[in-house]
Design a protein around this motif. Structure first.
Motif, mmCIF file in Angstrom:
data_model
loop_
_atom_site.group_PDB
_atom_site.id
_atom_site.type_symbol
_atom_site.label_atom_id
_atom_site.label_comp_id
_atom_site.label_asym_id
_atom_site.label_seq_id
_atom_site.Cartn_x
_atom_site.Cartn_y
_atom_site.Cartn_z
ATOM 1 N N ALA A 137 -32.557 10.014 -36.511
ATOM 2 C CA ALA A 137 -31.293 10.358 -35.873
ATOM 3 C C ALA A 137 -30.381 9.139 -35.823
ATOM 4 N N GLY A 138 -30.925 7.976 -36.192
ATOM 5 C CA GLY A 138 -30.138 6.746 -36.200
ATOM 6 C C GLY A 138 -31.033 5.548 -36.417
ATOM 7 N N LEU A 139 -30.424 4.434 -36.827
ATOM 8 C CA LEU A 139 -31.158 3.200 -37.094
ATOM 9 C C LEU A 139 -30.441 2.038 -36.427
ATOM 10 N N ILE A 140 -31.208 1.241 -35.673
ATOM 11 C CA ILE A 140 -30.717 -0.010 -35.098
ATOM 12 C C ILE A 140 -31.450 -1.142 -35.798
ATOM 13 N N LEU A 151 -26.798 -0.973 -45.950
ATOM 14 C CA LEU A 151 -26.578 -0.327 -44.661
ATOM 15 C C LEU A 151 -25.535 0.780 -44.770
ATOM 16 N N ALA A 152 -24.519 0.582 -45.605
ATOM 17 C CA ALA A 152 -23.508 1.618 -45.798
ATOM 18 C C ALA A 152 -24.117 2.852 -46.443
ATOM 19 N N GLY A 153 -25.038 2.638 -47.398
ATOM 20 C CA GLY A 153 -25.720 3.768 -48.017
ATOM 21 C C GLY A 153 -26.542 4.548 -47.004
ATOM 22 N N LEU A 154 -27.231 3.838 -46.130
ATOM 23 C CA LEU A 154 -28.005 4.497 -45.082
ATOM 24 C C LEU A 154 -27.078 5.201 -44.101
ATOM 25 N N GLY A 155 -25.906 4.596 -43.857
ATOM 26 C CA GLY A 155 -24.953 5.179 -42.931
ATOM 27 C C GLY A 155 -24.415 6.526 -43.374
ATOM 28 N N ALA A 156 -24.536 6.831 -44.668
ATOM 29 C CA ALA A 156 -24.138 8.151 -45.156
ATOM 30 C C ALA A 156 -25.156 9.216 -44.758
ATOM 31 N N ARG A 157 -26.366 8.773 -44.371
ATOM 32 C CA ARG A 157 -27.429 9.715 -43.988
ATOM 33 C C ARG A 157 -27.566 9.854 -42.485
ATOM 34 N N PHE A 158 -27.366 8.760 -41.764
ATOM 35 C CA PHE A 158 -27.503 8.774 -40.309
ATOM 36 C C PHE A 158 -26.766 7.561 -39.749
#
Length: 358
Positions: A137-140, A151-158
């Motif tokens: 549901a999110g990554l810190i 991180l931007a690529g991951l941000g497209a998923r969550f």
């Protein structure tokens, strides 16, 4: 009916009985639409023209298509896990940080999984792959070598939030490392110290270098020349060693005050001072640590409260989930200098030739 016909008839009936079950792709092909459109129709979602919806439903009935309920439930199930990637759980700062995020996540009905990088870029990549294999549901993340593009690529998923370090275009929760170090150094100078050492760590990100810059700025503002021999960077602070602290404090021109740029550096430095029976100089730790208040004197510290950082990071993560198109934010959590005695120790006065203090 011939013998062959008698043998064949049941076989034909059996073949008809085990006709392959229609798949979603079969419905899409027969109806002349995309699989996504079929999915929208059978899930009663908006965005499908009435004529197209009727054609898909007719095809569903004609083919006897039955949706896989278990697959639908899996798809509908909301991601319910927060991933946290930090330097090391042995670091008092990150241990407290994870605890706070977990407490907030559980209160929100979410799970937490975490992994550590050990300051190692290769391990960082491995641990990131492990975490992102879950339905997050999110990554810190406290990035070591991870680029903004990853991180931007991951941000497209969550939703993704960095802590302690900034990456362009990504939400970040940080403190003012430069300003806090300058404040701590100025406090030591205000107590009469002119030889202030900096105990840092050799790490691959700008946190400690920003604190070193703040330290130097405070010296300059006070008209005190910068002495590079009073700056210690040592990787082994992480394992509780401070081999360079003892020789520094045993010099004839030893510093009378120390700014420890991390709590691990402070722990290792205090351990080295006690092990060699040295007099305790004035000391400020960047970050608190267990039992720091029961030492004699108690350890003065820069409070970059992991609870505040954890709460801010979790809050920003949930805001990003609710408003995914919002511009990225850089949230600066305030710090404060907490006096406990060690940072307020005055410099020792030297003795004159007849033993009187000057």
């Amino acid at each position: 009916m011939t013998h062959d016909e008698l043998m064949t008839a049941p076989a034909v009936g059996a073949a008809a009985a085990v006709r392959p079950r229609a798949r979603l792709i079969d419905v899409a092909t027969a109806a002349g639409v995309s699989p996504k459109t079929v999915s929208r129709v059978i899930n009663d979602e908006a965005g499908v023209l009435p004529g197209t919806r009727d054609r898909v439903l007719q095809t569903v009935r004609a083919l006897g298509f039955v949706p896989d309920r278990s697959a639908r439930e899996l798809k509908r199930r909301a991601a319910d896990t927060i991933g946290i990637l930090i330097d090391a759980i042995s670091d008092p700062f990150f241990a407290a940080f994870v605890s706070v995020v977990e407490e907030l996540a559980v209160a929100d009905g979410l799970n937490v999984i975490f992994a550590s990088t050990g300051y190692d870029p290769a391990r960082e990549r491995t641990q990131l792959d492990r975490l992102t294999g879950h339905r997050l549901a999110g990554l810190i993340v406290a990035p070591v070598a991870m680029p903004a593009s990853t991180l931007a690529g991951l941000g497209a998923r969550f939703p993704v939030v960095t802590i302690d370090r900034v990456r362009a275009g990504i939400d970040a929760v940080v403190i003012d490392d430069f300003g806090a170090a300058a404040e701590a150094t100025s406090a030591l100078i205000a107590h009469g110290h002119r030889r202030v050492a900096f105990m840092g760590e050799d790490v691959p990100y700008p946190t400690v270098s920003d604190r070193l810059a703040g330290y130097r700025s405070a010296l300059e503002a006070a008209g005190i020349p910068f002495d590079p021999s009073l700056v210690v960077t040592h990787e082994r602070f992480r394992s509780g060693e401070a081999a360079e602290a003892s020789p520094l404090l045993e010099r004839d021109d030893a510093p009378t005050a120390l700014l420890c740029a991390t709590s691990l550096a402070a722990i290792a430095t205090v351990r080295a001072i006690r092990a060699r029976g040295l007099a305790m100089p004035a000391l400020v730790s960047f970050g608190d640590f267990t039992l720091a208040e029961v030492l004699e004197p108690g350890i003065t510290y820069v409070d970059h409260d992991p609870r505040l950082l954890g709460a801010a990071a979790f809050r920003r993560l949930r805001e990003r989930a609710a408003r995914p198109d919002e511009a990225p934010a850089r949230i600066v959590v305030p710090t404060r200098l907490v006096p406990r005695g060690s940072g307020e120790v005055a410099p020792s006065l030297p003795l004159d030739p007849i033993g009187a203090t000057r």
